[in-house]
Design a protein around this motif. Structure first.
Motif, PDB file in Angstrom:
ATOM      1  N   CYS A  23     -38.568 -29.342  27.970  1.00  0.00           N
ATOM      2  CA  CYS A  23     -39.843 -29.265  27.242  1.00  0.00           C
ATOM      3  C   CYS A  23     -39.846 -30.132  25.991  1.00  0.00           C
ATOM      4  O   CYS A  23     -40.913 -30.509  25.507  1.00  0.00           O
ATOM      5  N   GLY A  24     -38.676 -30.450  25.480  1.00  0.00           N
ATOM      6  CA  GLY A  24     -38.634 -31.255  24.258  1.00  0.00           C
ATOM      7  C   GLY A  24     -38.322 -32.712  24.490  1.00  0.00           C
ATOM      8  O   GLY A  24     -38.083 -33.453  23.538  1.00  0.00           O
ATOM      9  N   ARG A  25     -38.361 -33.148  25.760  1.00  0.00           N
ATOM     10  CA  ARG A  25     -37.897 -34.509  26.041  1.00  0.00           C
ATOM     11  C   ARG A  25     -38.810 -35.587  25.447  1.00  0.00           C
ATOM     12  O   ARG A  25     -38.383 -36.725  25.294  1.00  0.00           O
ATOM     13  N   HIS A  26     -40.064 -35.255  25.124  1.00  0.00           N
ATOM     14  CA  HIS A  26     -40.965 -36.250  24.522  1.00  0.00           C
ATOM     15  C   HIS A  26     -41.071 -36.099  23.005  1.00  0.00           C
ATOM     16  O   HIS A  26     -41.773 -36.872  22.363  1.00  0.00           O
ATOM     17  N   ALA A  27     -40.396 -35.089  22.461  1.00  0.00           N
ATOM     18  CA  ALA A  27     -40.573 -34.798  21.026  1.00  0.00           C
ATOM     19  C   ALA A  27     -40.137 -35.961  20.142  1.00  0.00           C
ATOM     20  O   ALA A  27     -40.802 -36.277  19.156  1.00  0.00           O
ATOM     21  N   GLN A  28     -39.028 -36.602  20.497  1.00  0.00           N
ATOM     22  CA  GLN A  28     -38.537 -37.697  19.658  1.00  0.00           C
ATOM     23  C   GLN A  28     -39.565 -38.831  19.593  1.00  0.00           C
ATOM     24  O   GLN A  28     -39.765 -39.449  18.545  1.00  0.00           O
ATOM     25  N   GLY A  29     -40.214 -39.092  20.719  1.00  0.00           N
ATOM     26  CA  GLY A  29     -41.248 -40.126  20.730  1.00  0.00           C
ATOM     27  C   GLY A  29     -42.400 -39.788  19.801  1.00  0.00           C
ATOM     28  O   GLY A  29     -42.951 -40.657  19.122  1.00  0.00           O
ATOM     29  N   TRP A  30     -42.764 -38.505  19.746  1.00  0.00           N
ATOM     30  CA  TRP A  30     -43.821 -38.067  18.825  1.00  0.00           C
ATOM     31  C   TRP A  30     -43.351 -38.167  17.381  1.00  0.00           C
ATOM     32  O   TRP A  30     -44.102 -38.572  16.497  1.00  0.00           O
ATOM     33  N   ILE A  31     -42.092 -37.769  17.132  1.00  0.00           N
ATOM     34  CA  ILE A  31     -41.562 -37.845  15.767  1.00  0.00           C
ATOM     35  C   ILE A  31     -41.596 -39.289  15.273  1.00  0.00           C
ATOM     36  O   ILE A  31     -41.968 -39.572  14.135  1.00  0.00           O
ATOM     37  N   GLU A  32     -41.235 -40.216  16.162  1.00  0.00           N
ATOM     38  CA  GLU A  32     -41.211 -41.632  15.778  1.00  0.00           C
ATOM     39  C   GLU A  32     -42.601 -42.261  15.829  1.00  0.00           C
ATOM     40  O   GLU A  32     -42.769 -43.417  15.428  1.00  0.00           O
ATOM     41  N   GLY A  33     -43.580 -41.528  16.336  1.00  0.00           N
ATOM     42  CA  GLY A  33     -44.943 -42.047  16.400  1.00  0.00           C
ATOM     43  C   GLY A  33     -45.115 -43.146  17.416  1.00  0.00           C
ATOM     44  O   GLY A  33     -45.914 -44.083  17.200  1.00  0.00           O
ATOM     45  N   ARG A  34     -44.414 -43.055  18.524  1.00  0.00           N
ATOM     46  CA  ARG A  34     -44.523 -44.115  19.532  1.00  0.00           C
ATOM     47  C   ARG A  34     -45.920 -44.154  20.142  1.00  0.00           C
ATOM     48  O   ARG A  34     -46.519 -43.108  20.429  1.00  0.00           O
ATOM     49  N   ALA A  35     -46.406 -45.357  20.382  1.00  0.00           N
ATOM     50  CA  ALA A  35     -47.733 -45.520  20.994  1.00  0.00           C
ATOM     51  C   ALA A  35     -47.775 -44.895  22.383  1.00  0.00           C
ATOM     52  O   ALA A  35     -48.808 -44.358  22.799  1.00  0.00           O
ATOM     53  N   SER A  36     -46.662 -44.937  23.083  1.00  0.00           N
ATOM     54  CA  SER A  36     -46.630 -44.386  24.445  1.00  0.00           C
ATOM     55  C   SER A  36     -46.868 -42.880  24.452  1.00  0.00           C
ATOM     56  O   SER A  36     -47.258 -42.317  25.473  1.00  0.00           O
ATOM     57  N   ARG A  37     -46.648 -42.209  23.337  1.00  0.00           N
ATOM     58  CA  ARG A  37     -46.905 -40.773  23.240  1.00  0.00           C
ATOM     59  C   ARG A  37     -48.304 -40.523  22.670  1.00  0.00           C
ATOM     60  O   ARG A  37     -49.032 -39.663  23.143  1.00  0.00           O
ATOM     61  N   GLN A  38     -48.647 -41.254  21.602  1.00  0.00           N
ATOM     62  CA  GLN A  38     -49.888 -40.948  20.879  1.00  0.00           C
ATOM     63  C   GLN A  38     -51.141 -41.411  21.619  1.00  0.00           C
ATOM     64  O   GLN A  38     -52.141 -40.683  21.659  1.00  0.00           O
ATOM     65  N   LEU A  39     -51.101 -42.599  22.178  1.00  0.00           N
ATOM     66  CA  LEU A  39     -52.330 -43.162  22.751  1.00  0.00           C
ATOM     67  C   LEU A  39     -52.871 -42.365  23.942  1.00  0.00           C
ATOM     68  O   LEU A  39     -54.087 -42.156  24.040  1.00  0.00           O
ATOM     69  N   PRO A  40     -52.026 -41.897  24.871  1.00  0.00           N
ATOM     70  CA  PRO A  40     -52.593 -41.126  25.988  1.00  0.00           C
ATOM     71  C   PRO A  40     -53.330 -39.853  25.533  1.00  0.00           C
ATOM     72  O   PRO A  40     -54.392 -39.540  26.063  1.00  0.00           O
ATOM     73  N   LEU A  41     -52.796 -39.150  24.530  1.00  0.00           N
ATOM     74  CA  LEU A  41     -53.495 -37.956  24.039  1.00  0.00           C
ATOM     75  C   LEU A  41     -54.753 -38.374  23.265  1.00  0.00           C
ATOM     76  O   LEU A  41     -55.801 -37.718  23.375  1.00  0.00           O
ATOM     77  N   ALA A  42     -54.649 -39.463  22.510  1.00  0.00           N
ATOM     78  CA  ALA A  42     -55.827 -39.951  21.775  1.00  0.00           C
ATOM     79  C   ALA A  42     -56.953 -40.287  22.751  1.00  0.00           C
ATOM     80  O   ALA A  42     -58.121 -39.965  22.497  1.00  0.00           O
ATOM     81  N   ARG A  43     -56.616 -40.900  23.865  1.00  0.00           N
ATOM     82  CA  ARG A  43     -57.650 -41.256  24.858  1.00  0.00           C
ATOM     83  C   ARG A  43     -58.249 -40.005  25.490  1.00  0.00           C
ATOM     84  O   ARG A  43     -59.450 -39.943  25.737  1.00  0.00           O
TER      85      ARG A  43
END
Lengths: 373, 93
Positions: A23-43
């Protein structure tokens, strides 16, 4: 026999540690603010906003329907602006969505829930003395937009609304404006103070009274024993009408980050002290330790002391304060119960609906618009 | 017999994952959470959504154990330490 024992130990260990890792495998990407994490939810949030208004909700209360529509737009705007600030290349795609959401926030129908209570439209009564503290939510959205477009079409309205809120705050004896007649909520006031701070940072004209109001606000409504923010109070006397609670504290910590990072850090410290954790999954208590009260419309369901709102809102201050451990643990919980679903270029938390997804976007990406240390 | 058991184990896990994926899609496309907020939400919908959440938690908690435990069990003949000169246990070949 050995085979059975070893298999059971391996299976048990995997069931104890595996869910948290998964469940936490994407957390680091969110912490670092990666576009691959933020943009899909933003869309996904952007696509859910088209034609969203109070009629989109059906809570059984026109007041809550209206509040939810307002907060959905505000959180979406804050989240989208934070994503743009972190990834300027996304501005062409997301800024029109932000501006469309502001236009909908400015429709009289979006404020009808409050207009009915005050018997006046807060935006056309800026010269008046009534609190209309819910306008802090709108003012934060206008301020976030102004970080991107300093001389945009709403600059004049942003100045006028900030001036009105500042004038009313200056006249308030206990740094608290009423949201509705005879109802005042420090968390809403945090949006007012945060928006005044954000206006100052966007325009370079820092309001001279802001530091004093923040100090008065903290002294009056932050509970000295728990460090949590009181949920409701009397604007005229400053007396408490409700307990110190996690949901108000967590959202106030986010709103105040636009004005005073040090205060956000102190409120975050109280949230950390009320954190619950089990096998790597984190949550935050709605009420202080020892208080077993049930939830309400602000907290959402309270399960074993943990509140849905207090937990979700705490993501913001965890990211702003660099508390990666807490952020990761709450993200795991959000992933487990929020149930994100990936489609072509979007990801949506199916357990959230439009409001929940807008809130999660704002909380998960919080930080880029916050005041400096 | 061994192959059938492995097939049942792997197939069961794959079936659970697929069923969860379908339920996730249904929750999303049917806007279940929005409909549950209504004051007179359909009780059947509430049961189905509750079942989804519980089954999701059960799947995420149990799946790692079932996968790791299953792999450990089926690969034991290959992976288990054995004494010098001893033949490999049946099923290792």
């Amino acid at each position: 026999m050995t085979r059975v024992v070893v298999t059971l130990i391996v299976a048990l260990a995997a069931s104890v540690w595996g869910p948290g890792l998964w469940c936490g495998r994407h957390a680091q990407g969110w912490i670092e603010g990666r576009a691959s994490r933020q943009l899909p939810l933003a869309r996904a949030v952007a696509s859910s906003l088209s034609d969203l208004d109070a009629q989109s909700f059906d809570t059984g209360s026109p007041l809550f329907d209206g509040e939810w529509a307002l907060v959905t737009h505000q959180m979406a705007i804050l989240g989208l602006v934070q994503v743009i600030l972190e990834h300027p290349g996304a501005q062409d795609e997301l800024l029109p969505v932000v501006e469309g959401a502001i236009q909908r926030m400015l429709r009289p129908s979006t404020r009808r829930f409050a207009t009915d209570r005050w018997r006046e439209d807060g935006l056309t009564a800026l010269e008046g003395d009534h609190g209309h503290a819910y306008l802090g939510y709108l003012n934060l959205a206008l301020g976030a937009h102004r970080l991107l477009v300093p001389d945009g079409r709403w600059a004049q309205l942003h100045d006028a609304l900030t001036d009105a809120l500042a004038r009313r705050t200056s006249a308030a004896p206990h740094a608290l404006l009423q949201t509705y007649p005879h109802e005042a909520y420090p968390a809403d006031m945090a949006s007012v103070l945060g928006s005044i701070g954000l206006h100052g940072r966007a325009t370079g004209a820092v309001h001279p009274g802001l530091r004093r109001w923040l100090a008065t606000f903290e002294e009056a409504y932050v509970d000295p024993q728990t460090g949590l923010l009181v949920q409701a109070a009397d604007a005229r006397t400053g007396s408490r009408h409700d307990a110190p609670r996690g949901s108000g504290t967590a959202i106030a910590a986010y709103f105040l980050s636009f004005a005073d990072r040090a205060l956000t850090e102190r409120l975050h410290g109280a949230l950390v002290a009320h954190q619950l954790s089990f096998l790597g999954f984190g949550a935050v208590r709605e009420y202080p330790w020892g208080d077993g009260s049930m939830g309400d419309i602000d907290s959402g369901p309270v399960i074993l002391g943990a509140g849905i709102s207090s937990t979700g809102f705490s993501l913001a201050s965890a990211r702003i304060c660099g508390n990666d451990v807490m952020y990761r643990s709450i993200y795991r919980t959000a992933y487990l119960f929020g149930a994100p679903r990936h489609t072509a270029d979007q990801v949506r938390f199916v357990g959230g609906g439009p409001l929940g997804n807008a809130i999660l976007l704002a909380m998960l990406s919080a930080g880029p618009a916050a005041a400096g240390p | 017999m061994r192959r059938a058991a492995i097939g049942l184990w792997a197939g069961g896990l794959a079936l659970c994952a697929a069923a969860h994926g379908l339920a996730l899609r249904w929750m999303d496309t049917a806007s279940v959470m929005e409909r549950l907020l209504a004051p007179r939400a359909d009780p059947e919908l509430l049961v189905l959504a509750g079942g989804f959440v519980l089954s999701r938690v059960a799947l995420i908690v149990l799946a790692p154990g079932l996968v790791a435990g299953g792999l450990c069990w089926w690969l034991w003949p290959v992976l288990a330490p054995r004494g010098r000169g001893q033949p490999a246990p049946p099923g290792a070949e």
